[in-house]
Design a protein around this motif. Structure first.
Motif, PDB file in Angstrom:
ATOM      1  N   LYS A  84       0.884  -1.060  -0.077  1.00 43.13           N
ATOM      2  CA  LYS A  84      -0.042   0.077  -0.116  1.00 43.13           C
ATOM      3  C   LYS A  84       0.944   1.337  -0.076  1.00 43.13           C
ATOM      4  N   ARG A  85       1.884   1.286   0.737  1.00 43.92           N
ATOM      5  CA  ARG A  85       2.689   2.441   0.720  1.00 43.92           C
ATOM      6  C   ARG A  85       3.480   2.589  -0.722  1.00 43.92           C
ATOM      7  N   THR A  86       3.804   1.698  -1.049  1.00 42.00           N
ATOM      8  CA  THR A  86       4.339   1.843  -2.551  1.00 42.00           C
ATOM      9  C   THR A  86       3.388   2.177  -3.614  1.00 42.00           C
ATOM     10  N   ALA A  87       2.040   1.902  -3.547  1.00 41.93           N
ATOM     11  CA  ALA A  87       0.859   2.670  -4.248  1.00 41.93           C
ATOM     12  C   ALA A  87       0.873   4.261  -3.906  1.00 41.93           C
ATOM     13  N   GLU A  88       1.240   4.475  -2.580  1.00 39.35           N
ATOM     14  CA  GLU A  88       0.937   5.897  -2.210  1.00 39.35           C
ATOM     15  C   GLU A  88       2.188   6.595  -3.042  1.00 39.35           C
ATOM     16  N   TYR A  89       3.466   6.003  -2.932  1.00 37.22           N
ATOM     17  CA  TYR A  89       4.552   6.669  -3.731  1.00 37.22           C
ATOM     18  C   TYR A  89       4.339   6.787  -5.106  1.00 37.22           C
ATOM     19  N   LEU A  90       3.690   5.870  -5.954  1.00 38.51           N
ATOM     20  CA  LEU A  90       3.081   6.278  -7.096  1.00 38.51           C
ATOM     21  C   LEU A  90       2.516   7.168  -7.517  1.00 38.51           C
ATOM     22  N   GLU A  91       1.269   7.163  -6.452  1.00 41.11           N
ATOM     23  CA  GLU A  91       0.476   8.523  -6.550  1.00 41.11           C
ATOM     24  C   GLU A  91       1.269   9.806  -6.421  1.00 41.11           C
ATOM     25  N   GLN A  92       2.139   9.839  -5.433  1.00 43.39           N
ATOM     26  CA  GLN A  92       2.856  11.194  -5.382  1.00 43.39           C
ATOM     27  C   GLN A  92       3.921  11.314  -6.495  1.00 43.39           C
ATOM     28  N   LEU A  93       4.360  10.336  -7.150  1.00 44.93           N
ATOM     29  CA  LEU A  93       5.289  10.367  -8.168  1.00 44.93           C
ATOM     30  C   LEU A  93       4.336  10.865  -9.387  1.00 44.93           C
ATOM     31  N   ALA A  94       3.245  10.765  -9.752  1.00 50.50           N
ATOM     32  CA  ALA A  94       2.352  11.152 -10.605  1.00 50.50           C
ATOM     33  C   ALA A  94       2.316  12.485 -10.432  1.00 50.50           C
ATOM     34  N   GLU A  95       2.031  12.898  -9.078  1.00 52.93           N
ATOM     35  CA  GLU A  95       1.577  14.400  -8.969  1.00 52.93           C
ATOM     36  C   GLU A  95       2.710  15.274  -9.082  1.00 52.93           C
ATOM     37  N   LEU A  96       3.862  14.827  -8.720  1.00 53.32           N
ATOM     38  CA  LEU A  96       5.012  15.473  -8.812  1.00 53.32           C
ATOM     39  C   LEU A  96       5.482  15.713 -10.445  1.00 53.32           C
ATOM     40  N   THR A  97       5.246  14.598 -11.114  1.00 57.41           N
ATOM     41  CA  THR A  97       5.469  14.782 -12.587  1.00 57.41           C
ATOM     42  C   THR A  97       4.719  15.739 -13.198  1.00 57.41           C
ATOM     43  N   LEU A  98       3.403  15.515 -13.016  1.00 54.56           N
ATOM     44  CA  LEU A  98       2.465  16.301 -13.376  1.00 54.56           C
ATOM     45  C   LEU A  98       2.680  18.127 -13.100  1.00 54.56           C
ATOM     46  N   ARG A  99       3.230  18.164 -11.902  1.00 53.89           N
ATOM     47  CA  ARG A  99       3.445  19.600 -11.537  1.00 53.89           C
ATOM     48  C   ARG A  99       4.496  20.163 -12.499  1.00 53.89           C
ATOM     49  N   ALA A 100       5.609  19.211 -12.745  1.00 56.11           N
ATOM     50  CA  ALA A 100       6.525  19.680 -13.465  1.00 56.11           C
ATOM     51  C   ALA A 100       6.694  20.042 -14.843  1.00 56.11           C
ATOM     52  N   GLN A 101       5.624  19.010 -15.259  1.00 54.13           N
ATOM     53  CA  GLN A 101       5.139  19.156 -16.713  1.00 54.13           C
ATOM     54  C   GLN A 101       4.338  20.728 -16.951  1.00 54.13           C
ATOM     55  N   ARG A 102       3.578  20.815 -16.033  1.00 51.73           N
ATOM     56  CA  ARG A 102       2.738  22.346 -15.962  1.00 51.73           C
ATOM     57  C   ARG A 102       3.631  23.298 -15.880  1.00 51.73           C
ATOM     58  N   ILE A 103       4.699  23.554 -15.198  1.00 52.25           N
ATOM     59  CA  ILE A 103       5.505  24.574 -14.844  1.00 52.25           C
ATOM     60  C   ILE A 103       6.966  24.682 -15.959  1.00 52.25           C
ATOM     61  N   GLY A 104       6.894  23.545 -16.583  1.00 51.86           N
ATOM     62  CA  GLY A 104       7.759  23.373 -17.731  1.00 51.86           C
ATOM     63  C   GLY A 104       9.308  23.005 -17.405  1.00 51.86           C
ATOM     64  N   SER A 105       9.570  22.627 -16.151  1.00 56.05           N
ATOM     65  CA  SER A 105      10.732  22.428 -15.601  1.00 56.05           C
ATOM     66  C   SER A 105      10.830  21.378 -14.284  1.00 56.05           C
ATOM     67  N   ALA A 106      11.754  20.502 -14.333  1.00 58.49           N
ATOM     68  CA  ALA A 106      11.749  19.403 -13.274  1.00 58.49           C
ATOM     69  C   ALA A 106      12.745  19.921 -12.080  1.00 58.49           C
ATOM     70  N   ASP A 107      13.324  21.221 -12.285  1.00 56.40           N
ATOM     71  CA  ASP A 107      14.175  21.947 -11.527  1.00 56.40           C
ATOM     72  C   ASP A 107      13.605  22.112  -9.997  1.00 56.40           C
ATOM     73  N   PRO A 108      14.245  22.040  -8.890  1.00 55.61           N
ATOM     74  CA  PRO A 108      13.613  22.677  -7.818  1.00 55.61           C
ATOM     75  C   PRO A 108      13.262  24.087  -7.586  1.00 55.61           C
ATOM     76  N   LEU A 109      12.371  24.394  -7.111  1.00 57.08           N
ATOM     77  CA  LEU A 109      11.979  25.903  -7.059  1.00 57.08           C
ATOM     78  C   LEU A 109      12.511  26.659  -6.070  1.00 57.08           C
ATOM     79  N   SER A 110      13.384  25.847  -4.852  1.00 54.03           N
ATOM     80  CA  SER A 110      13.720  26.375  -3.756  1.00 54.03           C
ATOM     81  C   SER A 110      15.004  25.632  -3.620  1.00 54.03           C
ATOM     82  N   ALA A 111      15.839  26.325  -2.595  1.00 60.00           N
ATOM     83  CA  ALA A 111      17.242  25.998  -2.453  1.00 60.00           C
ATOM     84  C   ALA A 111      17.455  26.279  -0.695  1.00 60.00           C
ATOM     85  N   ALA A 112      17.149  25.271   0.138  1.00 61.29           N
ATOM     86  CA  ALA A 112      17.142  25.349   1.501  1.00 61.29           C
ATOM     87  C   ALA A 112      18.494  25.211   2.098  1.00 61.29           C
TER      88      ALA A 112
END
Length: 417
Positions: A139-167
């Motif tokens: 089940k935790r692996t399925a949740e990881y895939l869910e977050q992976l799809a979410e992060l990929t979609l956000r990167a596609q929407r903004i046009g870059s996979a680079d991080p937006l902040s540097a802590a």
């Protein structure tokens, strides 16, 4: 004068048992018993870890997506996977990206039937509304895939996979131990006290049964008062226990000089609440009290067994009771302010284990003064009752009247070698 003679006879029996135990080749095996057990445990753990790693290497998670989405998915996977350490149990299996076929749903279900690789979870469909299939305990692996799809979609929407902040990350060293670190010390101290007490005090049962079978105890009983024999054996075996602890304590104290600095910093928030040197002193006091309590009981029980078969029958109930005491004390150490902890601290046979857990969890010292006084009372009672029970068991090993007559006729001091 009578008290002096009894004390001298008690120490003579103690010296006899101490020398007979320590100055033998088998004592070296006993001395290194923890190392032998740790070696077997390490071998078993290495085998289990190898099997687990092999099983983990054969597991995969799969995303069925077009080739154009593969780079973005792989980049998002690298970002998320960086949050897990290589030894993290929740670390997801390696990702595999497959091209979709005519029926992605059927393709996803067929992947679980593969004989060459274990599939934990499969994602197919659009990233906006993905479909995820997962197997048992994934089940935790399925949740990881869910977050992976979410992060990929956000990167596609903004046009870059680079991080937006540097802590900026700055490590901070704690000035005092953490609650979690104190809990770890509490459990380990309860376990260590239980282990050494049970292993060292348990010798009294076998020693007593052996001396009854070869009639040595009858010789001692004819020459020395049985109370002196009982106390002498208890003190002698306690001397063996102190030698055992001194050896391993010295060894472990010298090994701390070889601890890597990074590992030492990682343990900076782990420690007992009462601090040092109070904690090791309390550990030794509670070990002595627990040993005297259990040693008196074991010695008394061993005097009742005339054969090895009877001894084996008695060993199982003793072990069960001791495991119950350990479980009660461990439960109390996990919840220091609970009713279970109070029961464990008050009950005499679990009190030493529970109180060493209390020393790791709480800085209060007044509880330990009360607990030590309470346990000393029970040590006195157990030794007194144990000596009488010991007399009853020993006197059953042969013709009691003749032995009593021989003991009355022996009115001079002797030296037992």
């Amino acid at each position: 004068m009578n008290l002096t003679r009894h004390l001298r006879q008690t120490l003579t029996v103690a010296r006899r048992d101490f020398v007979a135990t320590v100055f033998t080749p088998t004592f070296l095996i006993f001395l290194f018993a923890p190392l032998i057990m740790a070696s077997f445990g390490a071998i078993g753990g290495l085998g289990a870890a190898t099997m687990a790693d092999r099983g983990g290497d054969s597991a995969r998670i799969v995303i069925i997506a077009d080739a154009g989405q593969a780079p973005a998915i792989a980049a998002a996977d690298r970002q998320l996977r960086a949050l897990f350490s290589p030894t993290d149990e929740d670390r997801p299996p390696r990702l595999r990206i497959d091209s979709p076929e005519a029926d992605p749903a059927r393709q996803a279900r067929q992947l679980f039937e593969s004989s060459t690789v274990d599939i934990d979870a499969v994602l197919y469909g659009s990233l906006e509304a993905p479909e995820i299939l997962y197997g048992p305990r994934a089940k935790r692996t399925a949740e990881y895939l869910e977050q992976l799809a979410e992060l990929t979609l956000r990167a596609q929407r903004i046009g870059s996979a680079d991080p937006l902040s540097a802590a900026t990350k700055t490590p901070v060293e704690r000035q005092q131990t953490s609650i979690a670190g104190q809990s770890q010390v509490a459990f380990l101290s309860v376990l260590a006290l239980f282990f050494v007490t049970l292993m060292l005090s348990g010798q009294a049962v076998g020693t007593m049964a052996e001396e009854r079978s070869n009639k040595v105890i009858e010789v001692l009983a004819a020459a020395v008062p049985l109370e002196s024999v009982f106390l002498g054996k208890l003190i002698g075996m306690f001397g063996v226990a102190l030698l055992f602890l001194a050896f391993w304590g010295t060894l472990l104290a010298n090994l701390t000089a070889f601890i890597p600095p990074d590992f030492e910093r990682a343990l900076s928030d782990v420690g007992p609440a009462v601090g040092f040197p109070a904690f090791p002193l309390l550990f030794m006091v509670y070990f002595a009290l627990a040993y005297m309590l259990l040693g008196a009981v074991f010695l008394s029980i061993g005097a009742q067994a005339s054969t090895q078969r009877e001894l084996q029958m008695m060993s199982l109930p003793i072990t069960i009771v001791q495991m119950a005491m350990f479980g009660l004390a461990a439960a109390g150490a996990a919840a220091p302010d609970s009713v279970v902890a109070t029961i464990a601290e008050v009950f005499p046979f679990s009190s030493p284990f529970a109180m060493i857990g209390r020393a790791a969890n709480s800085p209060e010292l007044w509880r330990h003064w009360l607990a030590i006084a309470w346990q000393l009372l029970w040590v006195t009672l157990c030794v007194s009752i144990g000596a009488r029970w010991f007399r009853r068991g020993v006197l059953k090993s042969g013709p009691g009247r003749r032995r009593k007559r021989r003991r009355r006729e022996s009115a001079v001091d002797i030296s037992v070698s």
